[in-house]
Design an enzyme around this catalytic site. Structure first.
Site, short mmCIF file in Angstrom:
data_model
loop_
_atom_site.label_atom_id
_atom_site.label_comp_id
_atom_site.label_asym_id
_atom_site.label_seq_id
_atom_site.Cartn_x
_atom_site.Cartn_y
_atom_site.Cartn_z
N ILE A 13 -3.14 0.09 2.03
CA ILE A 13 -2.32 0.22 3.23
C ILE A 13 -1.16 -0.74 3.01
O ILE A 13 -1.34 -1.95 3.01
CB ILE A 13 -3.11 -0.12 4.51
CG1 ILE A 13 -4.20 0.94 4.71
CG2 ILE A 13 -2.17 -0.17 5.71
CD1 ILE A 13 -5.06 0.71 5.95
N PRO A 14 0.05 -0.18 2.78
CA PRO A 14 1.12 -0.96 2.12
C PRO A 14 1.87 -1.90 3.05
O PRO A 14 3.07 -1.72 3.30
CB PRO A 14 2.03 0.14 1.58
CG PRO A 14 1.89 1.26 2.56
CD PRO A 14 0.44 1.22 3.04
N CYS A 15 1.22 -2.96 3.53
CA CYS A 15 1.90 -3.90 4.42
C CYS A 15 2.99 -4.66 3.67
O CYS A 15 3.86 -5.28 4.29
CB CYS A 15 0.91 -4.84 5.09
SG CYS A 15 -0.13 -5.75 3.94
N HIS A 16 2.97 -4.58 2.31
CA HIS A 16 4.06 -5.23 1.57
C HIS A 16 5.39 -4.49 1.77
O HIS A 16 6.44 -5.01 1.42
CB HIS A 16 3.72 -5.30 0.07
CG HIS A 16 3.49 -3.96 -0.57
ND1 HIS A 16 2.29 -3.30 -0.47
CD2 HIS A 16 4.31 -3.14 -1.29
CE1 HIS A 16 2.36 -2.14 -1.13
NE2 HIS A 16 3.58 -2.03 -1.63
N ARG A 17 5.34 -3.28 2.35
CA ARG A 17 6.58 -2.53 2.60
C ARG A 17 7.17 -2.85 3.96
O ARG A 17 8.12 -2.19 4.39
CB ARG A 17 6.33 -1.03 2.48
CG ARG A 17 5.96 -0.61 1.07
CD ARG A 17 5.62 0.86 0.96
NE ARG A 17 4.92 1.10 -0.30
CZ ARG A 17 3.99 2.03 -0.49
NH1 ARG A 17 3.68 2.84 0.52
NH2 ARG A 17 3.39 2.17 -1.65
#
Lengths: 192, 252
Positions: B157-161
């Site tokens: 779940i790409p919270c780095h985006r």
């Protein structure tokens, strides 16, 4: 990661105190025995895996309903087999409606290192298959008693609890089963 | 012990190791976990029978994963077939796709934030305020930041985006440098993003048709320099007669 082997003696007490925390260790201690017995009783290691899974799931649900004092007094080996025998019987009933597709391949998993263990004493896969066949030919009470006594390693009183038969009857079942196994000729003896 | 008894005892076998995790998962008593290759090093991935419950860079865990995981955890050699395909695809594409995730231990707001975050395509970034606006809670950017900081399944779940509203890359649970590296792997240049942020440019517009986007939106990336207009705010773009892009939906 290897976990230390849990102490079976302490399990009923731990189940009474903390069912969720102790249950994984119940599975660790008893899964090999139930799997080994179920492989012989269902004649299929995929079915045996299902039996192990279903037995522990049903056991957990039952333990949830039991008061702590009853959990503390359980003799787990025999008690788990009360459930496992019932699961095996249901499996077997469902399976007997299908043609018997049991082959060596389903009894011996070449990718499973555990499958190598019996080969150390027995003469490889052919002999494992031979014993399965001989056990399968026994009448059900004798087969259950012999498998629980000599493959799983339960005591007579535990087998009595698991099968609902008196201890004396269970002893006689084991004795007669062994006698019969000795008398069943092997394939080589018949063909030579 | 007679010979026949010894032979019967030798029929005893070990249960396959996959059984214990499978039983505990079926009873919701614990998770199975394994180690897989991730975009910036190996990852612990844990799951139960409903889906993935955790993803943690191996390098970020001191000692055994069992001690770091909030539930009972049992290591297995590889994920079961139902998980393996979707997990491999998610790691290869940077999109969650059909990978099942179990967020049931989380609160409803955090679940919504994480589901929305998973919609951000690889190679693109959005500010915290975008998720808040998308969820109909435009004032909740700070709460979105908290929800993402506690993302139990980062990378997948790409919270780095998700970045700061002022355009700077911002913090990450496993350090800003990992966040920047994850973005670089997806083709985002974090230095270029922050250079725009320093010029206070938040949106990029296209003159035909007159729409404006987040700078990493795939529409903005396609624009040639002579069709490209920079905006510092939503109001500036609207005043110039530009409409928000329908793909990236820039928030006020």
């Amino acid at each position: 990661m290897m976990q230390p082997t849990p102490n079976p003696e302490s399990l009923p007490g731990r189940l009474a105190d903390d069912l969720d925390g102790a249950f994984a260790d119940v599975v660790r201690v008893y899964q090999d025995g139930i799997y080994s017995g179920a492989v012989q009783l269902t004649r299929d290691r995929h079915d045996a895996e299902d039996v192990v899974q279903e037995t522990f799931v049903r056991a957990y649900r039952a333990l949830q309903r039991y008061p702590a004092r009853r959990r503390a007094e359980l003799r787990l080996g025999g008690w788990l087999w009360t459930i496992a025998l019932d699961v095996c019987r249901n499996r077997h009933r469902a399976r007997s409606r299908r043609p018997d597709e049991t082959t060596l391949a389903v009894l011996v998993d070449p990718s499973d290192p555990a499958a190598d263990d019996p080969a150390a004493v027995l003469d490889g896969a052919a002999e494992i298959e031979e014993w399965r066949r001989r056990l399968a030919d026994l009448p059900e009470p004798q087969r259950n008693a012999v498998v629980l006594r000599h493959v799983v390693g339960l005591g007579y009183d535990e087998i009595a609890a698991a099968t609902g038969r008196p201890v004396g009857t269970v002893k006689a079942d084991v004795h007669r089963g062994i006698r019969r196994l000795e008398r069943i000729p092997t394939v080589e003896e018949v063909t030579s | 012990m007679t010979d026949i008894e010894r032979r019967l005892r030798a029929l005893r076998a070990r249960a396959p190791r996959r059984l214990l995790p499978s039983i505990l998962a079926a009873l919701a008593l614990g998770d199975a976990y394994t180690v897989v290759d991730g975009p910036v090093g190996p990852l612990y991935v844990a799951w139960n029978d409903r889906g993935v419950t955790a993803c943690v860079p191996v390098a970020a865990v001191d000692g055994p994963f069992e001690d770091a995981h909030p539930r009972h955890a049992i290591r297995v050699d590889e994920p079961p077939p139902w998980l393996r395909g979707p997990l491999d695809r998610a790691l290869a594409t940077g999109r969650l796709g059909d990978l099942p995730v179990d967020l049931s231990a989380l609160g409803e707001f955090q679940r919504l934030v994480l589901r929305k975050c998973a919609e951000i395509p690889p190679g693109q970034i959005r500010p915290y305020g975008w998720i808040a606006a998308e969820l109909g809670r435009p004032g909740a950017a700070r709460a979105v930041g908290t929800a993402l900081a506690r993302n139990p399944i980062p990378i997948l779940i790409p919270c780095h985006r998700v970045v700061r509203t002022d355009g700077r890359i911002g913090r990450y649970a496993y350090g800003t440098e990992m966040k920047r590296e994850l973005l670089r792997r997806e083709g985002v240049d974090p230095d270029a993003v922050e250079a725009l942020a320093r010029r206070r440019i938040r949106y990029v517009g296209s003159d035909t048709p007159k729409t404006y986007c987040y700078p990493t939106c795939h529409h903005a990336a396609r624009l040639s320099a002579d069709h490209r207009v920079a905006f510092r705010s939503h109001a500036e773009a609207e005043a110039a007669g530009y409409r928000p892009c329908r793909a990236c939906r820039p928030a006020a």
